[in-house]
Scaffold this motif. Structure first.
Motif, PDB file in Angstrom:
ATOM      1  N   ASP A  80       0.877  -5.553  -2.001  1.00  0.00           N
ATOM      2  CA  ASP A  80       1.742  -4.528  -2.577  1.00  0.00           C
ATOM      3  C   ASP A  80       2.587  -3.887  -1.469  1.00  0.00           C
ATOM      4  O   ASP A  80       2.467  -4.249  -0.295  1.00  0.00           O
ATOM      5  CB  ASP A  80       0.919  -3.470  -3.318  1.00  0.00           C
ATOM      6  N   LYS A  81       3.433  -2.932  -1.867  1.00  0.00           N
ATOM      7  CA  LYS A  81       4.350  -2.311  -0.905  1.00  0.00           C
ATOM      8  C   LYS A  81       3.613  -1.617   0.232  1.00  0.00           C
ATOM      9  O   LYS A  81       4.022  -1.698   1.392  1.00  0.00           O
ATOM     10  CB  LYS A  81       5.257  -1.305  -1.615  1.00  0.00           C
ATOM     11  N   VAL A  82       2.530  -0.938  -0.085  1.00  0.00           N
ATOM     12  CA  VAL A  82       1.787  -0.200   0.941  1.00  0.00           C
ATOM     13  C   VAL A  82       1.236  -1.154   1.998  1.00  0.00           C
ATOM     14  O   VAL A  82       1.351  -0.901   3.201  1.00  0.00           O
ATOM     15  CB  VAL A  82       0.654   0.632   0.296  1.00  0.00           C
ATOM     16  N   SER A  83       0.658  -2.263   1.563  1.00  0.00           N
ATOM     17  CA  SER A  83       0.078  -3.192   2.538  1.00  0.00           C
ATOM     18  C   SER A  83       1.152  -3.938   3.334  1.00  0.00           C
ATOM     19  O   SER A  83       0.964  -4.215   4.516  1.00  0.00           O
ATOM     20  CB  SER A  83      -0.882  -4.172   1.856  1.00  0.00           C
ATOM     21  N   VAL A  84       2.289  -4.235   2.709  1.00  0.00           N
ATOM     22  CA  VAL A  84       3.394  -4.859   3.452  1.00  0.00           C
ATOM     23  C   VAL A  84       3.948  -3.879   4.486  1.00  0.00           C
ATOM     24  O   VAL A  84       4.199  -4.259   5.634  1.00  0.00           O
ATOM     25  CB  VAL A  84       4.501  -5.346   2.495  1.00  0.00           C
ATOM     26  N   CYS A  85       4.097  -2.630   4.102  1.00  0.00           N
ATOM     27  CA  CYS A  85       4.584  -1.616   5.052  1.00  0.00           C
ATOM     28  C   CYS A  85       3.610  -1.450   6.217  1.00  0.00           C
ATOM     29  O   CYS A  85       4.034  -1.237   7.361  1.00  0.00           O
ATOM     30  CB  CYS A  85       4.802  -0.288   4.347  1.00  0.00           C
ATOM     31  N   ALA A  86       2.315  -1.559   5.960  1.00  0.00           N
ATOM     32  CA  ALA A  86       1.323  -1.462   7.036  1.00  0.00           C
ATOM     33  C   ALA A  86       1.480  -2.614   8.030  1.00  0.00           C
ATOM     34  O   ALA A  86       1.381  -2.409   9.245  1.00  0.00           O
ATOM     35  CB  ALA A  86      -0.090  -1.450   6.449  1.00  0.00           C
ATOM     36  N   VAL A  87       1.751  -3.808   7.523  1.00  0.00           N
ATOM     37  CA  VAL A  87       1.957  -4.968   8.406  1.00  0.00           C
ATOM     38  C   VAL A  87       3.220  -4.771   9.247  1.00  0.00           C
ATOM     39  O   VAL A  87       3.224  -5.035  10.456  1.00  0.00           O
ATOM     40  CB  VAL A  87       2.044  -6.270   7.571  1.00  0.00           C
TER      41      VAL A  87
END
Length: 110
Positions: A80-87
């Motif tokens: 999701d967006k949150v996990s992509v932003c974390a990467v």
């Protein structure tokens, strides 16, 4: 001589961003800070480079209609967006001279 009183103020106080220190008991050793993007365009370029190299992440972050599909065979960096932003935050800040210590201490703040 009488001392003059300052004006009576109401409301939420100062409207500055990123300049307050953390609340007492917040557990953070680092003061709040604001990441400078305009003065360091290489940070923005790292985000763009990541998105160019990972088009499936773009589909996660910017897709708005219907079901998402990854027709190019590329897998997204997260679900999701949150996990992509974390990467992406890890890619940009992990080895950054100015923010690496902050990132290591509190990666979820990025």
């Amino acid at each position: 001589m009488e001392q003059m009183q300052g004006p009576v103020t109401r409301g939420r106080g100062s409207k500055t961003r990123g300049t307050r220190s953390p609340a007492a008991g917040s557990g953070s050793d680092h003061a709040k800070f604001q990441i400078q993007w305009l003065s360091a365009p290489f940070r923005t370029q790292k985000v763009i480079d990541h998105l160019c190299d990972h088009p499936a992440d773009c589909q996660i972050l910017f897709y708005s209609d219907g079901k998402q599909s990854h027709t190019d065979g590329d897998c997204p960096s997260g679900k999701d967006k949150v996990s992509v932003c974390a990467v992406i935050a890890k890619y940009v800040f992990k080895d950054n001279d100015e923010y690496a210590d902050y990132y290591v201490a509190e990666p979820d703040k990025f």
